[in-house]
Design an enzyme around this catalytic site. Sequence first.
Site, mmCIF file in Angstrom:
data_model
loop_
_atom_site.group_PDB
_atom_site.id
_atom_site.type_symbol
_atom_site.label_atom_id
_atom_site.label_comp_id
_atom_site.label_asym_id
_atom_site.label_seq_id
_atom_site.Cartn_x
_atom_site.Cartn_y
_atom_site.Cartn_z
ATOM 1 N N ASP A 275 0.868 -0.938 -0.138
ATOM 2 C CA ASP A 275 -0.138 0.127 -0.041
ATOM 3 C C ASP A 275 0.860 1.372 0.074
ATOM 4 O O ASP A 275 1.501 1.714 1.014
ATOM 5 C CB ASP A 275 -1.068 -0.024 1.244
ATOM 6 C CG ASP A 275 -1.996 1.210 1.326
ATOM 7 O OD1 ASP A 275 -1.747 2.148 0.415
ATOM 8 O OD2 ASP A 275 -2.614 1.126 2.255
ATOM 9 N N ASP A 421 -17.547 4.185 0.509
ATOM 10 C CA ASP A 421 -16.180 3.776 0.900
ATOM 11 C C ASP A 421 -16.599 3.561 2.442
ATOM 12 O O ASP A 421 -17.773 3.478 3.007
ATOM 13 C CB ASP A 421 -15.398 5.041 0.643
ATOM 14 C CG ASP A 421 -13.941 4.539 0.477
ATOM 15 O OD1 ASP A 421 -13.511 3.613 1.326
ATOM 16 O OD2 ASP A 421 -13.229 4.981 -0.392
ATOM 17 N N ASP A 534 -10.474 -3.507 -0.665
ATOM 18 C CA ASP A 534 -9.516 -2.665 -0.420
ATOM 19 C C ASP A 534 -8.477 -3.211 0.540
ATOM 20 O O ASP A 534 -8.668 -4.169 1.465
ATOM 21 C CB ASP A 534 -10.015 -1.266 -0.061
ATOM 22 C CG ASP A 534 -8.952 -0.053 -0.419
ATOM 23 O OD1 ASP A 534 -7.951 -0.399 -1.116
ATOM 24 O OD2 ASP A 534 -9.390 0.945 -0.170
ATOM 25 N N ARG A 594 -7.734 -4.424 -4.606
ATOM 26 C CA ARG A 594 -6.610 -3.765 -4.878
ATOM 27 C C ARG A 594 -5.380 -4.606 -5.210
ATOM 28 O O ARG A 594 -4.704 -4.364 -6.085
ATOM 29 C CB ARG A 594 -6.345 -2.590 -4.187
ATOM 30 C CG ARG A 594 -5.592 -1.414 -4.291
ATOM 31 C CD ARG A 594 -5.417 -0.471 -3.352
ATOM 32 N NE ARG A 594 -4.806 -0.789 -1.967
ATOM 33 C CZ ARG A 594 -4.753 0.015 -0.916
ATOM 34 N NH1 ARG A 594 -5.214 1.448 -1.058
ATOM 35 N NH2 ARG A 594 -4.247 -0.489 0.002
ATOM 36 N N ASP A 610 -4.477 4.059 -5.618
ATOM 37 C CA ASP A 610 -4.480 5.577 -5.043
ATOM 38 C C ASP A 610 -3.662 6.436 -5.973
ATOM 39 O O ASP A 610 -2.607 6.949 -5.346
ATOM 40 C CB ASP A 610 -4.282 5.479 -3.398
ATOM 41 C CG ASP A 610 -5.194 4.802 -2.816
ATOM 42 O OD1 ASP A 610 -6.251 4.299 -3.319
ATOM 43 O OD2 ASP A 610 -4.939 4.718 -1.488
ATOM 44 N N HIS A 668 -13.340 8.252 -8.742
ATOM 45 C CA HIS A 668 -13.290 8.017 -7.226
ATOM 46 C C HIS A 668 -12.368 9.006 -6.791
ATOM 47 O O HIS A 668 -11.575 9.713 -7.541
ATOM 48 C CB HIS A 668 -12.576 6.589 -7.132
ATOM 49 C CG HIS A 668 -12.645 6.413 -5.446
ATOM 50 N ND1 HIS A 668 -13.632 6.563 -4.786
ATOM 51 C CD2 HIS A 668 -11.589 6.077 -4.832
ATOM 52 C CE1 HIS A 668 -12.963 6.159 -3.462
ATOM 53 N NE2 HIS A 668 -11.981 5.688 -3.557
#
Lengths: 937, 512
Positions: A275, A421, A534, A594, A610, A668
């Site tokens: 991440d 979300d 996610d 993701r 992201d 998004h």
Amino acid sequence: LLVVLAIITVAVNGVDRSNFKTCSESSFCKRNREITPNQSPYDVIDDSISIDGSKINFDIRNNGNNAILAATITVLRNAKARLRIKEKDPLFPRYEVEDVLIKESEEETGVLANRDDQGIQVNFRDKQIILTLKPFRIDFLVSNALVMSVNSRGLMNFENYRKKPIIPEASKPADESTAGAAEGDEAVNEAKPEDVPTMDENAEEKVKQRDQELQGMWEETYKTHTDSKPKGPSSIGLDFSFPGVEHVYGIPEHADSLALKSTSDGDPYRLYNLDVFEYDINNPMALYGSIPFMLAHCAKSTVGLFWMNAAETWIDISSNKAKDSILSRFASMLKGNEEMPQIDTHWFSESGIIDVFFMFGPRPKDVFEQYASLTGPSYLPPLFAIAYHQSRWNYNDEDDVRAVDAKFDEYDIPYDVLWLDIEHTDGKKYFTWDSTKFPSPENMLKGLAAKGRKMVTIVDPHIKRDSGYGIDQDASSQGRYVKNKDDNVYEGWCWPGSSSWIDFINPEHRDWWASRFSIDNYAGSTDSLFIWNDMNEPSVFNGPEITMHKDAKHFGDWEHRDIHNIFGLYVHKATADGLIARSGFKERPFVLSRAFFAGSQRFGAIWTGDNTASWDQLKISMPMIMSIGVAGLPFAGADVGGFFKNPDEELLVRWYQAAAYQPFFRAHAHIDTRRREPWLLAEANMNIVRDAIRARYALLPFWYTLFYHASIKGGPIMRPLFVEYPEDASTFALSDEYLIGSDLLVKPVTDAGASSISVYFPGNNQLWYDTETYKWLTGPRTVSMSISLNKIPVFQRGGSIVPRKERIRRCSSLMYDDPYTLTVALNRKGQAVGQLYVDDGHSFDYSKGEFSLRKFTFENNVLSSRPASAYGNYRTNSWLEKVVILGLKNKPSKVSVSGKNSTGRKLKFKYDRENRLLVVKKPEVIIVDDWEIDFKF
Amino acid sequence: MPAQKLLWLAYFIYVAMLTNVSQAVALPKGAQPSLASNYDSSRPFRCLDGSATIDFSSVNDNYCDCSDGSDEPGTSACPNGRFHCLNAGYKPLTFPSSRVNDGICDCCDGTDEYDGKISCQNTCDEVGAKYREELKKLQEEAEKGYTLRLQYIKEGLEAKEKNKARLQTLKANIESIKLKTSELEAKKNEAEALEKQELDAFEKKWEETKSAKRDEYYKSKSRSVFNDLDSNKDGSITVDEIISNRVFDTDGNGEVSEEEAKEVMGEAGTISSYDNFVTDVWPKWNDKLVNIKSATSNSENLSTEQQTPDIDEDNIDNDIVTEDEDEIAREHVTTTQEEDIYGQKPEHDKHLKNLIAAADKARLEHKTSDDEKNNVENEIGEIEKALGGDFGLEEEFAYLRGKCFQFTDREYTYEICPFNKVTQSSKSGGSQTSLGTWGSWIGSENKYSRMKYEGGQNCWNGPDRSATIILSCGTEDTLISASEPNRCEYLMELKTPASCNSRGDKSSHDEL
């Protein structure tokens, strides 16, 4: 001043690279990278070789430490081979990846193996595998041309499990040495040093250095985190060379170019699902997903390589000349061509076994099909999933949801799915709702469903530690959490605060997880609710590199280091299985993930995580999505507008235009950004966005047909040009334009204030028609054209037929019965072909024959519809409302249709001589029937 | 209900007559009645944008022939077609023709769904009744609000006139007040100069007296101190005698070291006589020695060995005597001692007293006048600000000044004080957060439909907070909602009679 500002911007924005390891900070990466080439200690043991049909079994000795490895080469059907190398007698079991291969690969028949004094030669079809014994090496030949060599640079490395050597007291670090040693004190006391260089007592530096190496092997500290490495070093590595090749692709996920770069001057490409906050572009850093698949391509041949290992993996790539590493017996191939280029690659993983699949093409699409036969083709998504998705962190409450939904209708912009979300939950407890903001989720969902729309909620794999939370209660009491190295429940920090992670490696836990999605278990859900996974890398805010500790323990006593890269796939799979089970195994699921791994294409869509609202990130989204597609996962997209920061209107408009022509199409935005729903743009810009989204809806039948083909044969849907034009070297590094399937060429505008754009049109004597103006161009050539903000450069290939539904409704399901328009773009010979796949758009019935695959052909002035498949008998009422023919040089005197119920019915038409455009009105035949339209001149 | 229906029927007949179409029934499906004359089945149809002329049979034939979509009002064939439903009993509706035959009933009369996919009930009577009821309520409200608005306008305009008049008065007065103030200031300065001169002389004299008395006192004390220090009374002072006296603890560590003693006595280590004491030690140490002597003599109940300082009798908590209290005790001693030395300070003489009284009077008079000047100036400022502010076309919003309205949701209480500020405070306590101060009117069509408050507290990593207030007609002033659609950008709705723009205005309620 500008320079200063730029520096400040870089410093303030973007990824904090110091959170993530470089190769030199990863001990096994460093060790493998420092191996001296051409001194391989690995020899095949002569009398160990046995040949069993398509299998060659043999042992390999490491002359450095006499450790014995067991190896197998298997020749597989459809031009593939597999090499497996394991420890013959390991101290600990080594992890072997499961659940990635869809079935036991079928072995090739008619394999002939011959021995000579240097090794073994295996012949099958037009291919040869040559195994050299000393040192161990494999070469692959296709049609007598060398396409791939294994260990030709001698970088193979197999760190066998060993007992921990005694580290002299004096050289131990002062702090915590006792605690560290206590872990495996049995090993410490009994073991003899193995693989440890002899100590030169006079050279203090050397001792220090050796100790540091040992430290990295038996314990490794990064920042504040210590990896206890109870089993010690266990890495594996091997080199692969591709003679004649200058371009390799794949190994996502990296925010980098499509054609992979040489890593000689920096770090290798890294595969370790992470991440990464505000990731940077144009670098080999690891991102959220990993697919260890590489495509090596040149004008003459294409091969694929799949390194099936779920541990942290690094890949070095360098350009070379073939003569430097060619085996003498192939030297004759190089005569007169000594400057033949070559790409060398070096792969190494922290643990597991060497398990490599080789795919021999000979063309990119062949490799895609070969790879799909291993890890599976893409799943066929429900139709709504390839329509437009509207997301934001967060739509605040039910009123907000209703208001956003109503605005789409007010501005006549179609959308299919509204996303919620993390803020929709009660305190980040997934499967719950914030009861104040979402007091009646079922009613809300039903309200959307009444218009055919769906909703997606986020469900992450980290579970809030809260004894009042049912999921935590059950997971705790039933022992479903990942454990730490001390066998206690692993705890870390994520959105909810203190969290633990379901051990998705355990199939029982996956079944349990799947059952959480039943309508009964997931309160407030309905069958129009779908899921978003996610943070499934997994993201652990306070973990090393923002992920899980490598010494955490999973089902089967595997360490997290063994399974890290496949963890996210299991989350994705279990969730998709849950949605399937929820529907009584009737409905296709939709789950966005993701993290991903080889095989994730079978479970749903992925997105590039992201990203940031910048022109550079819009540009990089194309090679990123294409790299993922090349690696067998076609259903991918990037957040429209960029997740972080606020896009200006032009950037947002251009992003919508690009993404409308990419497989997964979702807007998004981060919670700190301004709202940016289309109607918040200036009216002129809003209309452009509206047109882009509507263009996507019109093309849904075309997209859906491509998804169907991908579900049979694999491969990307958003294709790099070289896939369709494999011999055109000028396409090999192109990534700012692409093809949807083979018939639409797209060149998104990705520069601020662009007033012109240069488009490369591939194909010898290939016609391309502008889908808006119907003007035609001939390839191969590059054309510069002026553009305005409302222009999306999209071109239809001459020789193709593209199906559309031009009645844009509020969402895709409302267009189900709508009639079709076929756009027939003629080639130089006045011909065109195209296909259309139709089914109910949502269920698994298609797998029982409830589908129709049609082939449309325009030839000899007749447009005909015939079945393209022997199977499939799906009926639809959708009819053909319009035929548009591009490139028709003469006006017909008569157009008539013959079908099921009529023969020679005359049709009205309009001809535009200047644009060579013919529009035929209302053939009114059922699209899935057999029919012909006859053009008389 | 039947009466209502009749009314609607009458309306359509009226429309039909207006458009001079004899066969209103022939209006193509979905076409707007106002365009009926364009759809004459006896003639070819000309697209409304003039782009083409087609056979009338091509109208609503489920194929789009006109680029403006005008040939297909009743089907979904044209991407830009508009479908019109009459919705008898409710109100007509026009929407994109892509909603025709999509399986969703959009018209209450159900005419948008006719391909058999779905059967729509005619709910117009029901919907219409509800609508009319709602409309009636809104109209009543608007009416009531409008009446109030008229009152506010009247008050606003009156207040404005009053302000103007008051401003005139104030402006006329301000000059004379300013003049008076500066005259009084001059008088004050004069009186203060005289006062200062005499006071300075008085103080100077007192300082001289004190200085003389102090010299005398110290001199007299030096002998007794010497005698005190010379505990064995041998006429000289030894190191031991110094060490036993804490006065000499210069580093404050609680005891007197030999070094510290030597600092007092010099390298010789003794003070051999009173004369030596007076010349070498006394000048440097007299302040401290005088104090200590007095302290011991003032607290005879304490033994001489005891090093702890005196404790105020009020202080019962002996255990926690602190350094500070120690200091206070010493200070008290010092003050007492001063009076011993100098005696009482003499009173001012009568002359001086008179001067001070005169100055006090001058000061007071000036201050009174100055305050008056400031007040008037402030008032002028306030009125000018008010007169310069924009409170609507007819001052209808002026009455909201100085008022505040609150709205409370689950977590926060929001408060708007129109033309001043917007704030947010957490229900669980904590300080108030500014969401902005009055900025401007920002309504697009009607400027006075939205207020913007800007420059509130900065958001971490973001902009300054700001708030937009949407005003709408209501019978009383109420803040009815508050939300944060964008990070740190707040949106609130304020109902107020001031926004009831006309009697029974319903233009803003058409969507209902």
